[in-house]
Design a protein around this motif. Structure first.
Motif, PDB file in Angstrom:
ATOM      1  N   ALA A 128      12.501  61.142  36.987  1.00 20.02           N
ATOM      2  CA  ALA A 128      11.040  61.194  37.021  1.00 20.02           C
ATOM      3  C   ALA A 128      10.459  59.842  37.443  1.00 20.02           C
ATOM      4  CB  ALA A 128      10.477  61.591  35.664  1.00 20.02           C
ATOM      5  N   THR A 129       9.480  59.909  38.327  1.00 19.58           N
ATOM      6  CA  THR A 129       8.689  58.749  38.716  1.00 19.58           C
ATOM      7  C   THR A 129       7.296  58.914  38.135  1.00 19.58           C
ATOM      8  OG1 THR A 129       9.888  58.318  40.773  1.00 19.58           O
ATOM      9  CG2 THR A 129       7.617  57.536  40.650  1.00 19.58           C
ATOM     10  N   VAL A 130       6.792  57.866  37.489  1.00 18.66           N
ATOM     11  CA  VAL A 130       5.462  57.886  36.906  1.00 18.66           C
ATOM     12  C   VAL A 130       4.548  57.002  37.742  1.00 18.66           C
ATOM     13  CG1 VAL A 130       4.053  57.337  34.886  1.00 18.66           C
ATOM     14  CG2 VAL A 130       6.358  58.282  34.588  1.00 18.66           C
ATOM     15  N   VAL A 131       3.420  57.564  38.180  1.00 17.61           N
ATOM     16  CA  VAL A 131       2.427  56.805  38.933  1.00 17.61           C
ATOM     17  C   VAL A 131       1.199  56.635  38.043  1.00 17.61           C
ATOM     18  CG1 VAL A 131       1.062  56.656  41.045  1.00 17.61           C
ATOM     19  CG2 VAL A 131       3.285  57.809  41.084  1.00 17.61           C
ATOM     20  N   LEU A 132       0.843  55.387  37.785  1.00 16.62           N
ATOM     21  CA  LEU A 132      -0.289  55.082  36.922  1.00 16.62           C
ATOM     22  C   LEU A 132      -1.527  54.793  37.761  1.00 16.62           C
ATOM     23  CD1 LEU A 132       1.400  52.627  34.378  1.00 16.62           C
ATOM     24  CD2 LEU A 132       1.048  55.089  34.129  1.00 16.62           C
TER      25      LEU A 132
END
Length: 273
Positions: free
Chosen positions: A69-73
């Protein structure tokens, strides 16, 4: 079916986190498979605890164990700034010290409660980011409880710049539109000079954009750019048109479904084509 989603080779997750909403998107390394919005949830507040609770609700509806998973804030949740390396810097500690001092002058305090990341460079100005430690703890806890693989946490602006780095034109500034906000990286030639963020007023047209860019150039001490390259859902009227001589404006094509919410578009920022 969820079982086929779980067993498919090359499946990945992208999580978009904004102060008011979160989205979970499934992507694939296979070009024939389109991104799929698995779910979204509203956040009751922009603090880490509220966002962590919303993330738990979102992930609790799906079996994500074992998936990367990649999290983009959203940039509202982080702090971005430009750092000029000190003359003669040879150690990482020199660059970290310069970044911390610049942070303090811009944000009026130290880095307590924040994790600093940067594209460290002793030879040229670089971009630094501070992420809230409390939110990072929430993401780490979610990865542990839901057993997914947390491979990257990145601010939206950084993700967008990395995605379009190879096609940025010489002399161009770079901008990102999200959630009614325009963030712009001002460049002096090939050198990053500043990162500026401003809300987009209702009905903002090309005249507003030209005035905004001119003001930011004055604040940074630069000439107006030859071109502005923008990604995200920018108004179509911002694009270059006949008779516009102050600067050209290129709007990168947005392949995201226009009916998707902002938080889902956020999740896909920086995704490899």
């Amino acid at each position: 079916m969820l079982s086929s989603f779980k067993s498919g080779f090359g499946q990945q997750l992208r999580i978009g986190i904004a102060p008011d909403a979160l989205a979970l998107v499934r992507t694939s390394i296979w070009p024939h498979e389109r991104a799929r919005l698995l779910g979204q949830v509203a956040a009751t507040g922009g603090d880490a605890v509220s966002l962590g609770a919303a993330l738990g609700m979102l992930l609790g509806e799906h079996d994500v164990a074992g998936l990367p998973a990649t999290v983009v804030l959203a940039d509202d949740l982080v702090r971005l700034w430009q750092v000029t390396p000190p003359e003669g810097a040879t150690r990482l500690a020199d660059l970290e010290g310069a970044a911390a001092l610049r942070y303090q002058s811009l944000f009026g305090g130290g880095l307590a409660g924040w994790a600093m990341r940067a594209d460290w460079d002793a030879a040229r100005p670089f971009l630094a980011a501070a992420l809230p430690l409390a939110l990072l703890d929430q993401l780490t806890a979610a990865a542990s409880s839901q057993r997914f693989k947390l491979v990257e946490i990145v601010p939206q602006f950084v993700a967008a710049m990395n995605q379009h780095r190879r096609i940025r034109r010489a002399g161009a500034w770079f901008g990102v539109v999200h959630g009614g906000v325009l963030s712009v990286a001002a460049f002096d030639g090939d050198l990053l000079a500043a990162v500026r963020t401003a809300p987009i007023p209702p009905g903002a047209d090309r005249d507003w954009l030209e005035g905004h860019v001119a003001r930011e150039a004055l604040r940074v001490g630069l000439s107006r750019p030859e071109r502005l390259q923008i990604c995200g859902p920018a108004p179509n009227g911002w694009g270059s048109s006949a008779g516009r001589l102050k600067f050209a404006c290129t709007l990168f094509e947005d392949e995201t479904d226009p009916l998707w919410p902002d938080c889902a578009r956020l999740a896909l920022t920086g995704r490899a084509p």
